[in-house]
Structure formats: C-alpha cells, structure tokens
Motif scaffolding. Structure first.
Motif, PDB file in Angstrom:
ATOM      1  N   GLY A 207      35.382  26.733  42.811  1.00 14.23           N
ATOM      2  CA  GLY A 207      36.684  27.015  42.229  1.00 14.23           C
ATOM      3  C   GLY A 207      37.558  25.790  41.997  1.00 14.23           C
ATOM      4  N   GLU A 208      37.115  24.625  42.414  1.00 15.05           N
ATOM      5  CA  GLU A 208      37.894  23.403  42.213  1.00 15.05           C
ATOM      6  C   GLU A 208      37.730  22.880  40.775  1.00 15.05           C
ATOM      7  OE1 GLU A 208      39.932  21.913  44.365  1.00 15.05           O
ATOM      8  OE2 GLU A 208      39.567  23.374  45.969  1.00 15.05           O
ATOM      9  N   ASN A 209      38.653  22.006  40.390  1.00 14.06           N
ATOM     10  CA  ASN A 209      38.577  21.306  39.096  1.00 14.06           C
ATOM     11  C   ASN A 209      38.488  22.258  37.907  1.00 14.06           C
ATOM     12  OD1 ASN A 209      38.597  18.723  40.341  1.00 14.06           O
ATOM     13  ND2 ASN A 209      36.414  18.929  40.776  1.00 14.06           N
ATOM     14  N   GLN A 210      39.374  23.231  37.838  1.00 16.55           N
ATOM     15  CA  GLN A 210      39.403  24.152  36.707  1.00 16.55           C
ATOM     16  C   GLN A 210      39.949  23.423  35.486  1.00 16.55           C
ATOM     17  OE1 GLN A 210      40.965  28.048  37.674  1.00 16.55           O
ATOM     18  NE2 GLN A 210      40.092  27.978  39.734  1.00 16.55           N
ATOM     19  N   THR A 211      39.122  23.357  34.433  1.00 17.07           N
ATOM     20  CA  THR A 211      39.403  22.518  33.269  1.00 17.07           C
ATOM     21  C   THR A 211      39.329  23.339  31.987  1.00 17.07           C
ATOM     22  OG1 THR A 211      38.419  20.620  34.417  1.00 17.07           O
ATOM     23  CG2 THR A 211      38.718  20.436  32.022  1.00 17.07           C
ATOM     24  N   ARG A 212      40.357  23.218  31.172  1.00 17.83           N
ATOM     25  CA  ARG A 212      40.368  23.916  29.888  1.00 17.83           C
ATOM     26  C   ARG A 212      39.464  23.196  28.896  1.00 17.83           C
ATOM     27  NH1 ARG A 212      45.883  25.472  26.480  1.00 17.83           N
ATOM     28  NH2 ARG A 212      44.848  26.242  24.583  1.00 17.83           N
ATOM     29  N   ILE A 213      38.627  23.968  28.180  1.00 15.96           N
ATOM     30  CA  ILE A 213      37.666  23.392  27.249  1.00 15.96           C
ATOM     31  C   ILE A 213      38.112  23.571  25.802  1.00 15.96           C
ATOM     32  CG2 ILE A 213      35.279  23.472  26.449  1.00 15.96           C
ATOM     33  CD1 ILE A 213      35.691  22.340  29.300  1.00 15.96           C
ATOM     34  N   THR A 214      38.479  24.789  25.400  1.00 14.57           N
ATOM     35  CA  THR A 214      38.873  25.045  24.014  1.00 14.57           C
ATOM     36  C   THR A 214      40.392  25.076  23.887  1.00 14.57           C
ATOM     37  OG1 THR A 214      38.760  27.452  24.317  1.00 14.57           O
ATOM     38  CG2 THR A 214      36.763  26.336  23.556  1.00 14.57           C
ATOM     39  N   THR A 422      33.284  35.054  43.740  1.00 17.57           N
ATOM     40  CA  THR A 422      31.870  34.999  44.100  1.00 17.57           C
ATOM     41  C   THR A 422      31.638  35.860  45.329  1.00 17.57           C
ATOM     42  OG1 THR A 422      32.173  33.004  45.464  1.00 17.57           O
ATOM     43  CG2 THR A 422      31.486  32.680  43.167  1.00 17.57           C
ATOM     44  N   MET A 423      30.403  36.303  45.489  1.00 16.20           N
ATOM     45  CA  MET A 423      29.977  37.035  46.687  1.00 16.20           C
ATOM     46  C   MET A 423      28.483  36.822  46.845  1.00 16.20           C
ATOM     47  SD  MET A 423      29.932  41.014  45.390  1.00 16.20           S
ATOM     48  CE  MET A 423      29.172  41.461  43.809  1.00 16.20           C
ATOM     49  N   ASP A 424      27.944  37.161  48.018  1.00 16.22           N
ATOM     50  CA  ASP A 424      26.505  37.064  48.176  1.00 16.22           C
ATOM     51  C   ASP A 424      25.842  38.345  47.665  1.00 16.22           C
ATOM     52  OD1 ASP A 424      26.561  39.020  50.208  1.00 16.22           O
ATOM     53  OD2 ASP A 424      26.562  37.539  51.806  1.00 16.22           O
ATOM     54  N   ARG A 425      24.541  38.352  47.619  1.00 14.49           N
ATOM     55  CA  ARG A 425      23.835  39.456  46.986  1.00 14.49           C
ATOM     56  C   ARG A 425      23.818  40.725  47.832  1.00 14.49           C
ATOM     57  NH1 ARG A 425      17.777  36.936  47.499  1.00 14.49           N
ATOM     58  NH2 ARG A 425      17.070  38.114  49.317  1.00 14.49           N
ATOM     59  N   TRP A 426      24.466  40.684  48.982  1.00 12.35           N
ATOM     60  CA  TRP A 426      24.645  41.882  49.795  1.00 12.35           C
ATOM     61  C   TRP A 426      26.087  42.377  49.738  1.00 12.35           C
ATOM     62  CZ3 TRP A 426      22.122  37.447  51.381  1.00 12.35           C
ATOM     63  CH2 TRP A 426      20.728  37.530  51.448  1.00 12.35           C
ATOM     64  N   GLY A 427      26.895  41.754  48.894  1.00 13.88           N
ATOM     65  CA  GLY A 427      28.275  42.175  48.730  1.00 13.88           C
ATOM     66  C   GLY A 427      29.234  41.593  49.745  1.00 13.88           C
ATOM     67  N   ARG A 428      28.800  40.563  50.487  1.00 10.48           N
ATOM     68  CA  ARG A 428      29.635  39.960  51.511  1.00 10.48           C
ATOM     69  C   ARG A 428      30.120  38.579  51.070  1.00 10.48           C
ATOM     70  NH1 ARG A 428      25.036  41.073  55.977  1.00 10.48           N
ATOM     71  NH2 ARG A 428      24.241  39.268  54.854  1.00 10.48           N
ATOM     72  N   ASP A 429      30.933  37.951  51.928  1.00  8.49           N
ATOM     73  CA  ASP A 429      31.428  36.598  51.687  1.00  8.49           C
ATOM     74  C   ASP A 429      32.117  36.491  50.325  1.00  8.49           C
ATOM     75  OD1 ASP A 429      31.947  33.935  52.227  1.00  8.49           O
ATOM     76  OD2 ASP A 429      30.005  33.238  51.467  1.00  8.49           O
ATOM     77  N   VAL A 430      33.027  37.414  50.049  1.00  6.09           N
ATOM     78  CA  VAL A 430      33.748  37.426  48.773  1.00  6.09           C
ATOM     79  C   VAL A 430      34.805  36.333  48.772  1.00  6.09           C
ATOM     80  CG1 VAL A 430      35.178  38.791  47.220  1.00  6.09           C
ATOM     81  CG2 VAL A 430      33.324  39.894  48.499  1.00  6.09           C
ATOM     82  N   ARG A 431      34.807  35.521  47.706  1.00  8.85           N
ATOM     83  CA  ARG A 431      35.756  34.417  47.583  1.00  8.85           C
ATOM     84  C   ARG A 431      36.433  34.492  46.220  1.00  8.85           C
ATOM     85  NH1 ARG A 431      32.706  29.127  50.211  1.00  8.85           N
ATOM     86  NH2 ARG A 431      31.648  30.228  51.907  1.00  8.85           N
ATOM     87  N   GLN A 432      37.749  34.454  46.186  1.00  7.48           N
ATOM     88  CA  GLN A 432      38.485  34.442  44.931  1.00  7.48           C
ATOM     89  C   GLN A 432      38.634  33.000  44.456  1.00  7.48           C
ATOM     90  OE1 GLN A 432      42.145  36.659  44.937  1.00  7.48           O
ATOM     91  NE2 GLN A 432      42.827  35.834  42.967  1.00  7.48           N
ATOM     92  N   LEU A 433      38.223  32.749  43.202  1.00 12.10           N
ATOM     93  CA  LEU A 433      38.218  31.388  42.668  1.00 12.10           C
ATOM     94  C   LEU A 433      39.381  31.108  41.717  1.00 12.10           C
ATOM     95  CD1 LEU A 433      34.408  30.850  41.931  1.00 12.10           C
ATOM     96  CD2 LEU A 433      35.664  30.503  44.063  1.00 12.10           C
ATOM     97  N   THR A 434      39.855  32.124  41.004  1.00 10.17           N
ATOM     98  CA  THR A 434      40.962  31.933  40.074  1.00 10.17           C
ATOM     99  C   THR A 434      42.152  32.783  40.516  1.00 10.17           C
ATOM    100  OG1 THR A 434      40.253  33.717  38.594  1.00 10.17           O
ATOM    101  CG2 THR A 434      39.372  31.516  38.169  1.00 10.17           C
ATOM    102  N   HIS A 435      43.354  32.373  40.091  1.00  9.63           N
ATOM    103  CA  HIS A 435      44.562  33.078  40.535  1.00  9.63           C
ATOM    104  C   HIS A 435      45.610  33.215  39.436  1.00  9.63           C
ATOM    105  CE1 HIS A 435      42.721  31.521  44.267  1.00  9.63           C
ATOM    106  NE2 HIS A 435      43.248  32.581  44.836  1.00  9.63           N
ATOM    107  N   VAL A 436      45.458  32.537  38.313  1.00  4.63           N
ATOM    108  CA  VAL A 436      46.484  32.507  37.272  1.00  4.63           C
ATOM    109  C   VAL A 436      45.920  33.110  35.992  1.00  4.63           C
ATOM    110  CG1 VAL A 436      48.038  31.053  35.926  1.00  4.63           C
ATOM    111  CG2 VAL A 436      47.490  30.435  38.290  1.00  4.63           C
ATOM    112  N   GLY A 437      46.687  34.019  35.363  1.00  2.00           N
ATOM    113  CA  GLY A 437      46.251  34.623  34.118  1.00  2.00           C
ATOM    114  C   GLY A 437      45.172  35.665  34.336  1.00  2.00           C
ATOM    115  N   GLU A 438      44.613  36.154  33.230  1.00  2.00           N
ATOM    116  CA  GLU A 438      43.450  37.044  33.258  1.00  2.00           C
ATOM    117  C   GLU A 438      42.209  36.184  33.065  1.00  2.00           C
ATOM    118  OE1 GLU A 438      42.948  40.621  33.021  1.00  2.00           O
ATOM    119  OE2 GLU A 438      45.029  41.145  33.496  1.00  2.00           O
ATOM    120  N   ASN A 439      41.216  36.329  33.956  1.00  2.00           N
ATOM    121  CA  ASN A 439      40.017  35.499  33.927  1.00  2.00           C
ATOM    122  C   ASN A 439      38.790  36.401  33.923  1.00  2.00           C
ATOM    123  OD1 ASN A 439      41.214  32.587  34.573  1.00  2.00           O
ATOM    124  ND2 ASN A 439      42.285  34.085  35.840  1.00  2.00           N
ATOM    125  N   LYS A 440      37.943  36.233  32.912  1.00  2.00           N
ATOM    126  CA  LYS A 440      36.838  37.170  32.712  1.00  2.00           C
ATOM    127  C   LYS A 440      35.570  36.447  32.266  1.00  2.00           C
ATOM    128  CE  LYS A 440      39.738  41.108  31.247  1.00  2.00           C
ATOM    129  NZ  LYS A 440      39.959  42.109  30.173  1.00  2.00           N
TER     130      LYS A 440
END
Length: 448
Positions: A207-214, A422-440
């Motif tokens: 989630g670090e270094n979020q950079t706009r491309i377009t 992100t999360m692991d393949r068992w649905g655990r260790d959920v981490r939120q990476l973005t917080h601003v705007g709508e991200n999809k």
C-alpha cells in the motif's frame, strides 16, 4: 464437474507441528513445481515437512551517527521484517529478545548467542551515507554453518530505502526457496477517483508509494501490469466509447490498441506478456477476444448468443477462464486458449463472475452475488471444494492473486466507499491499502 464440497466460515489452516527438515537443498528439490516450472510460496508452505525458518534481524549498524541516517536504517530494517513476516515462510525473533543479544557492529557475527535462541539465519544490515545517496550492505548469514549465504550492496536515493528492503527480501526468498517471482517489489494497479474522475494508479504490494499514472478527463478502469515489462493495459471510456489502451510506465507514452466501438473491458496479459485477452463487443455481442501486445492479431475466441465477460489466463497460458450466462445465469467457464473445449466450472449461485487463477494453477477465486452483494470464494480445481472468504462485510469484488499464491487483492465497500484490500486465501489477515476516494478493479503483478 461433480459435486461441490463447501467449507464455510472455517477456512483451512496452515500446516503446523511438522518436524523441521535440516537439509534445505533436499527440501527444495522435493517441492511440487508450479504449473510453469518454478516455485511459489503456496507450494513451499504446502510441501510435506515444511516449517517456517527462524530468522533474526538485528538493528542496523550505521557508518555515521546522524539522526537522519539512523531513521533510514530503522525504516530499512522494519520494512525487511514486515516483508519476511508477510511471506509466512519465516518466524521472526521477538523484538524484546534483541536487548539481551550482542548488537551488530558491521563485522562477522558471533553466532553463539543466536544459536542459543534457535535462530537459523541472521539478516545483517550496514547503512551509510555517500553524498546525496545512501548505501546499504545486506547479508544473509547461515547460523548453523557460520557462513555468508547471500550478500548485496545497494546505493540509492534515500527516498527508495523501502525498495532496498523489498529487493533484498526477494533475494532471500530466491536464495532459500528458489522463488523467482518477486513478491515484495510487486505492484498493485487500480482505478481511483481520489483526484476527480477514475484514473489509473500503481502502489507497492503493502500500500505504500501510491502513484497516479493517467491524467485525463476519461474514465480509466481495469488496469493490468504487463509481465516482465514496465507497461500496463487498461480500459478507457472516451466520449461513450471504450478503448483498450497501452501505457508505458517509463516513457509515459500512450497507445490505443483497440478502438472499434462498443464495449472493450477487463483486459489481462498472458503469462508471457505477449498477448492480451479482453471482452469486446465490436461485432455487437459481448465476446472474448485476444490481441498481440503490438496491436496485431486480433482474434475472436467465443461465438455465443450469451454475454461473455471477465476472461483470465491460466498460469501456463494454455487455458482461459471466463464468465458466461449461456446456461441461463452467469457462471464460470474455462476453455482452451484457442477458444475450444469449453466446459462449465461452477453450477451454483445466481451470479458468479470475475474468475482469477492462482499462480500454481490449482485454484480459482471468483465472486458470487446474493441479492445486491458480492462475496469472494475460492474453488479448488482438484477437490472441487469451495471456500467462502468474505461474508457480512459489504460487497467484495474484483479478486486478483498475488505472486505468492497465498494472498489476494480485492475491492470492498465494507467501510462505505470502495477501497482496495488484501487478505490471505483463507479470508484472514485483511489489510486495507487505500483510504481516499473510490478505489476499484485492482490487479497484482511482479514488477521488474
């Protein structure tokens, strides 16, 4: 396909309590190879006899005593610790234990005290300043043999100190486990409205270094990074017409690959980075197409009156999974890469979509809708077991596997607005990476 075996609300755990295998060479030789012949983290963890390696990362030694350099060294160490912990291949020595152990002073270590702590490998860091840059010497020390296993020296801009750590963590996985797909220098591409209209962004796996491309007035969605190239492909909605666009991350050059009217969406690179599969409606109906990376060789793969969507390559590049409502409701199908041998994979749910193949080729993640809510599931292609990863936490969409085969990235509106997690393949260790705007529409790829 046969009957589906469900596992709901109680994901399968990692193997525990297995005896440590002392001879790592034999252990690696016996790993089950991934579908295209190289190890991934999920293979290592699943191998019989696996137990995480006990690693210590002493505080870095600094060549100068200024506060800024000490802070950079601390960032380097913390990033390395976080990377190794995230991999699930290592057990890190608890922080409180270091106070009773000899500090690293830039020389060959005295391994005796570390052996007493049952440490198997030391990660040793020496950091200094060279005019406007910093340098870091990173070593992987085998405690059992008292020998250097791996050594690297980096000289970079201080702003890239986290990238130094990510690079060395990737080198450690390659040296100890033969894992060549770089996890910690991997990137997640996604679409975000944080600056107004939906644009393409790229960030580090954590989630670090979020950079706009377009930077335009269009609606840009569904980005996918090209394997082994500094390019990405995405869909751009321009004055009511969607186009398939290639973007060079080094030169900033844009190139339109497909702009023939109608729908063009969900592009994905083939594993070798030479072809793109996507949904197009150039002939009226939504069908699956492939095109070469240079814009040549456009070819239609499906010829159905149904609506086809969300194609995804298998890791070998020999098959494509996709969504189709040809059975009446949207379900997951798979076909050969030339469009032949179509067969249905899922037979349940009212709306299944967005399949994503795991790096080892053994599983498909997908979303299934109940009412207005999507949740993420994983289908084991060998056992037909289905595990539900999300439940009662908003709508969860667009799953994509990380290079390790253990983690997935996805978008969810569980906090009100869509964000990337992100999360692991068992649905655990959920981490939120973005917080601003709508991200999809995230995708996750190694980035070299």
């Amino acid at each position: 396909m046969g009957s589906v075996k469900w596992k709901r609300g109680r994901p399968v755990g990692l193997r525990t309590g297995l005896r440590f295998v002392a001879c790592w060479g034999l252990f690696l030789f016996g790993l089950r190879a991934a579908a295209w012949g190289q190890a991934v983290v999920s293979d290592v963890i699943a191998a019989e006899g696996f137990q995480p390696i006990r690693v210590a990362v002493p505080r870095a030694w600094t060549a100068q005593s200024d506060a800024e350099l000490i802070e950079w060294a601390a960032t380097l160490r913390k990033t390395l610790v976080d990377d190794l912990t995230f991999s699930r291949l290592f057990t890190l020595l608890p922080e409180a234990v270091y106070d009773g152990l000899p500090p690293y002073r830039g020389e060959a270590p005295d391994v005796g005290p570390w052996k007493a702590q049952q440490v198997q490998f030391l990660v040793l860091l020496k950091v200094g300043r060279d005019q406007q840059q910093i340098w870091a010497e990173a070593r992987l020390w085998d405690v059992a043999t008292n020998e250097l296993r791996l050594g690297r020296r980096y000289t970079w801009n201080p702003k890239l100190v986290r990238q130094m750590a990510h690079h060395f963590a990737d080198e450690i996985l390659a040296a100890l486990f033969g894992i060549r797909d770089r996890i910690f220098t991997s990137k997640i591409a996604f679409s975000s409205t944080r600056d107004g209209n939906p644009e393409i962004y790229v960030m580090d796996y954590d989630g670090e270094n979020q950079t706009r491309i377009t930077r335009n007035d269009y609606v840009d969605l569904f980005p996918d990074l090209r394997p082994r190239h500094h390019q990405l492909v995405f869909t751009s909605l321009r004055q009511g017409v969607s186009a398939l666009v290639l973007f060079d991350l080094i030169t900033g050059q844009l190139r339109t690959l497909v702009d023939r009217g109608g729908l063009t969406s969900t592009p994905q690179w083939s594993p070798d980075g030479q072809r793109i599969v996507f949904v197009g409606a150039m002939d009226g109906n939504a069908e699956i197409y492939v095109i070469n990376a240079d814009g040549t060789g456009l070819r239609r793969l499906t010829f159905s009156k149904a609506i086809e969507s969300s194609p995804t390559w298998s890791p070998s590049g020999n098959q494509i999974a996709f969504t189709s409502d040809r059975s009446g409701r949207p379900q997951i199908y798979v076909m050969d890469a030339d469009g032949g041998n179509v067969r249905q994979l899922t037979f349940f749910g009212e709306y299944n979509d967005r399949p994503a193949w795991s790096p080892d080729g053994a599983r498909l993640a997908f979303v299934s809708r109940q009412g207005l809510i999507f949740d993420i599931y994983v289908l084991d292609l060998t056992t037909n077991e289905v595990i539900r990863l999300t439940e009662n936490q908003g709508s969860n969409e667009s799953p994509a596997w990380g290079p390790d085969g253990i983690h997935l990235v996805f978008a969810s509106n569980r906090t009100g607005r869509f964000q990337v997690y992100t999360m692991d393949r068992w649905g655990r260790d959920v981490r939120q990476l973005t917080h601003v705007g709508e991200n999809k529409t995230p995708s996750w790829r190694p980035f070299e």
